[in-house]
Design an enzyme around this catalytic site. Structure first.
Site, PDB file in Angstrom:
ATOM      1  N   HIS A 439      81.055  -4.189 -24.790  1.00  0.00           N
ATOM      2  CA  HIS A 439      81.652  -3.167 -23.866  1.00  0.00           C
ATOM      3  C   HIS A 439      82.477  -3.872 -22.948  1.00  0.00           C
ATOM      4  O   HIS A 439      83.556  -3.306 -22.466  1.00  0.00           O
ATOM      5  CB  HIS A 439      80.378  -2.616 -23.025  1.00  0.00           C
ATOM      6  CG  HIS A 439      79.435  -1.589 -23.693  1.00  0.00           C
ATOM      7  ND1 HIS A 439      78.766  -1.739 -24.719  1.00  0.00           N
ATOM      8  CD2 HIS A 439      79.399  -0.093 -23.389  1.00  0.00           C
ATOM      9  CE1 HIS A 439      78.173  -0.663 -25.072  1.00  0.00           C
ATOM     10  NE2 HIS A 439      78.147   0.118 -24.628  1.00  0.00           N
ATOM     11  N   ASP A 570      80.441   5.434 -20.684  1.00  0.00           N
ATOM     12  CA  ASP A 570      81.325   4.375 -21.145  1.00  0.00           C
ATOM     13  C   ASP A 570      82.850   4.537 -20.976  1.00  0.00           C
ATOM     14  O   ASP A 570      83.601   3.801 -20.500  1.00  0.00           O
ATOM     15  CB  ASP A 570      81.075   3.925 -22.575  1.00  0.00           C
ATOM     16  CG  ASP A 570      79.688   3.181 -22.873  1.00  0.00           C
ATOM     17  OD1 ASP A 570      79.067   2.658 -21.961  1.00  0.00           O
ATOM     18  OD2 ASP A 570      79.207   3.193 -23.803  1.00  0.00           O
ATOM     19  N   ASP A 594      80.768   7.084 -26.032  1.00  0.00           N
ATOM     20  CA  ASP A 594      79.591   6.081 -25.743  1.00  0.00           C
ATOM     21  C   ASP A 594      79.731   4.822 -26.899  1.00  0.00           C
ATOM     22  O   ASP A 594      79.720   5.536 -28.255  1.00  0.00           O
ATOM     23  CB  ASP A 594      78.212   6.561 -25.719  1.00  0.00           C
ATOM     24  CG  ASP A 594      77.275   5.543 -24.957  1.00  0.00           C
ATOM     25  OD1 ASP A 594      77.181   5.943 -23.852  1.00  0.00           O
ATOM     26  OD2 ASP A 594      76.809   4.906 -25.364  1.00  0.00           O
TER      27      ASP A 594
END
Length: 704
Positions: A439, A570, A594
């Site tokens: 991420h 996200d 996501d």
């Protein structure tokens, strides 16, 4: 407020309620002196105004505590022992034995642990309990209640700073030190000292603070005292004076006696103006005190006003000898009463209240803590479901549990050779740390950059230092993530990839905190599950139509939706219209994305490849991990965000879809022959009616 009979009673000894009287004073110092005198006499009084909380002794006491916590050497601990937080007297300090000192060191160690694990409030409560701080302060001095209130206010400010600014102990000490240093210049309303009591009390404030206010009774205990030096000025001074009707600044370049007289006359004229402001605050009654002193009465504003024989409209002299009999003052005795009060010996005290006629008992609190009202998240809501099924939820708040291979694993044979469709990410480790690593790298890099590969490698190296994961080469990670951002997202983006759209069309890590519930009956996850059973909201051909029964039968179906729902999306991706679509589109559409680093289960001995990330396998993984719940909650958050930021927003037009990107299955292909079967890209189109129904349910509204 109309005056009461006590306010109008002409008797000078009327016992008026304290909260009907105020005491305007020329300065903060005088205010504090009067408050202390009233407290010593047993009369409740509060001082509104003056110094802020960071100028108080409580702030200095907290600074001393933090210094001792950070540097627990014996001299500093002994210095702390005399502060109000510890409360040792000089006699106890002088008689302290080694056991006393070791006990103090142990206490400061406990305080440090409380500060580091729970915060300043918990540390203060620990210290208060161990040192009997509350009874000690309230019984020791008349100002104990003031000090206790200040200590609690400083504690709350420290707790807020530590929580909001995520300060460690060193930074917290620095924050308090800076606020103490800048005390008096802070525009922060929270820095104003709170009143120490809510009981009826005399209000004390400076005359400037009292401007514009009204009170039934005004007491002026200090307006008949004004010292004027008879010595000539011995230094250059600047002052504001009136000259020819204009207010000017005289810099006093010389020591001219006449100009000093002008300055004195200006100050004494200001004294009369302040007296006027103070006296006119009264709605019903003004009480002033006058005494004949050797040096402070002649030039005082109250004495000059009542003893003057000037004709009406003329200002009184700047000084009037105080020997004149008060009974001879030229006052309208219908409005003003002069009462001689005999000098009292000793300290005056307020009369003790009459003994209550009923027996006093301790109050019983019947309210309970509502533990159903909480700050929660998707991960916390579903943690019980993963525990009940034996899945291993990722510790630390992750949302990618290991999936049950007996439910999901397709049979693709047992060839242990690396398959042709293996992606760069397929063989890398898993876990919370790896998910955070992926991420953070994707968030750092602009997918549309011309130097994408090198920037991904640099970001991977940088983030691996922050999120170290063994057996993850930076080059392999960068190669795998390059494939992720270059993979076509199919109908989510009209065939475009993240690299085609770039960072200018995305918001990353969009945090939200949504209020949930209402004062009435509360919803649970079972109510959300029921939405999937309504064919008007979730048609039979919806890929997640079967999730409702799974959620309703899970161990978490009874979780209450009350309090606040927090989370972080996200990516909220804006999908601009293609040139050919512009005439038929009402504006940009948005997609909720996501990233998932889950490894889908495979047969024993088989290597994971992109072929495993089929729509059917991803759908099964979504339902097993309760991702449909996350998708709906995050879509509601995006829906509320877009309602407030997009003009003319309509969910059926602007909120296009939800995409779950299983990064280990994404190949980097810019297009696929079958746009509905993109490896690693799961697409869900929730109906606008479902989004709005879920949003209403979370807000506490029951669907009819």
């Amino acid at each position: 407020e109309p005056p009461s009979s006590e306010d109008l009673d002409p008797s000078p000894h009327t016992d008026a309620p304290p909260d009907r009287a105020t005491c305007p004073t020329p300065s903060s110092m005088k205010s504090q002196q009067i408050q202390e005198a009233l407290a010593d006499a047993g009369i409740p009084a509060v001082f509104t105004g003056g110094q802020g909380i960071f100028s108080s002794p409580a702030a200095s006491a907290w600074l001393g505590l933090l210094d001792a916590v950070l540097d627990p050497r014996l001299p500093r601990l002994l210095q702390l022992s005399e502060s109000p937080l510890i409360g040792w007297t000089p006699q106890r300090l002088a008689r302290a034995l080694d056991d006393d000192r070791f006990g103090l060191m142990a206490l400061i160690k406990l305080v440090r642990e409380a500060l580091e694990t729970t915060g300043p409030t918990a540390a203060f409560e620990l210290l208060a309990a161990r040192t009997e701080l509350v009874p000690r302060l309230l019984s020791s001095t008349a100002a104990g209640e003031r000090l206790l209130t200040d200590l609690r206010q400083v504690t709350e400010r420290l707790d807020e700073a530590a929580r909001v600014e995520t300060l460690d102990l060193v930074a917290l000490r620095g924050w308090l030190f800076e606020n103490i240093g800048s005390a008096g210049n802070s525009p922060d309303d929270d820095a104003v000292r709170r009143l120490e009591t809510d009981l009826p009390a005399v209000t004390i404030m400076t005359i400037h603070k009292a401007k514009g206010l009204q009170f039934p009774v005004v007491a002026l205990p200090d307006m008949a005292s004004r010292f004027v030096s008879v010595k000539p000025p011995d230094r250059l001074r600047r002052t504001l004076v009136h000259e020819n009707g204009e207010l000017v600044l005289d810099v006093f370049g010389d020591l001219d006696a006449r100009r000093d007289d002008t300055k004195l006359a200006e100050e004494q004229a200001e004294d009369l103006r302040l007296l006027y402001v103070a006296a006119t605050r009264a709605q019903s009654r003004v009480i002033g005190w006058w005494a004949n002193t050797q040096r402070t009465t002649d030039s005082s504003p109250l004495h000059r006003l009542v003893a003057s024989r000037s004709t009406q409209g003329q200002p009184p002299p700047v000084s009037i000898p105080a020997g004149r009999d008060p009974q001879g003052w030229l006052l309208d005795r219908r409005l003003v009463e002069v009462v001689s009060v005999p000098r009292a010996g000793g300290l005056l005290r307020a009369p003790a209240p009459a003994a209550p006629s009923i027996e006093l008992v301790a109050r019983v609190f019947h309210d309970t803590i509502d533990r159903g009202w909480a700050r929660t998240s998707y991960t916390r809501l579903t943690s019980g479901a993963h525990e009940a099924t034996g899945a291993d939820p990722v510790p630390g708040g992750g949302d990618e549990p290991e999936l049950d291979t007996s439910v999901l694993a397709p049979d693709h044979g047992h060839d242990s050779a690396i398959p042709d469709d293996a992606t760069a990410l397929a063989g890398l480790p898993g876990g919370t740390q790896f998910g955070s690593l992926v991420h953070s790298v994707l968030e750092q890099v602009d997918p549309a950059s011309e130097q994408l590969d090198s920037e991904l490698t640099s970001a991977a190296q940088q983030m691996l230092a922050r999120w170290p994961v063994s057996d993850v080469p930076a080059a392999t990670l960068a190669s795998g993530l390059a494939a992720v951002v270059r993979t076509s997202l199919g109908e989510l983006t009209d065939g475009r990839s993240l690299a085609d759209l770039g960072a200018g069309n995305r918001l990353t890590e969009l945090e939200f905190e949504l209020p949930m519930g209402s004062p009435g009956p509360r919803h649970t996850l079972a109510d959300l599950a029921a939405l999937w059973s309504d064919p008007a909201l979730v048609p039979a051909d919806d890929p997640l139509a079967g999730y409702g029964p799974v959620l309703s039968r899970s161990a978490v179906s009874g979780e209450q939706l009350a309090g606040f729902l927090t989370g972080s999306i996200d990516v909220l991706l804006r999908v601009p219209a293609r040139p050919s679509e512009a005439p038929t589109r009402t504006g940009p559409r948005f997609v909720v994305l996501d990233y998932k680093t889950n490894r889908l289960p495979v047969a024993p001995g088989e290597q994971l490849g992109s072929r495993h990330y089929t729509p059917e396998a991803m759908r099964a993984a979504m339902i097993a991990a309760h991702y449909p719940l996350q998708a709906l909650l995050y879509t509601v958050a995006a829906h509320r965000f877009l309602q407030r930021t997009v003009r003319g927003y309509r969910p059926e037009s602007h909120l296009r879809a939800v995409g779950y990107l299983f990064v280990r299955g994404m190949t980097g292909s810019p297009s696929e022959a079958d746009a509905t079967r993109l490896p690693g890209v799961f697409i869900w189109h929730p109906r606008a009616a479902l989004i709005e129904a879920a949003s209403q349910l979370l807000a506490g509204d029951r669907r009819q």
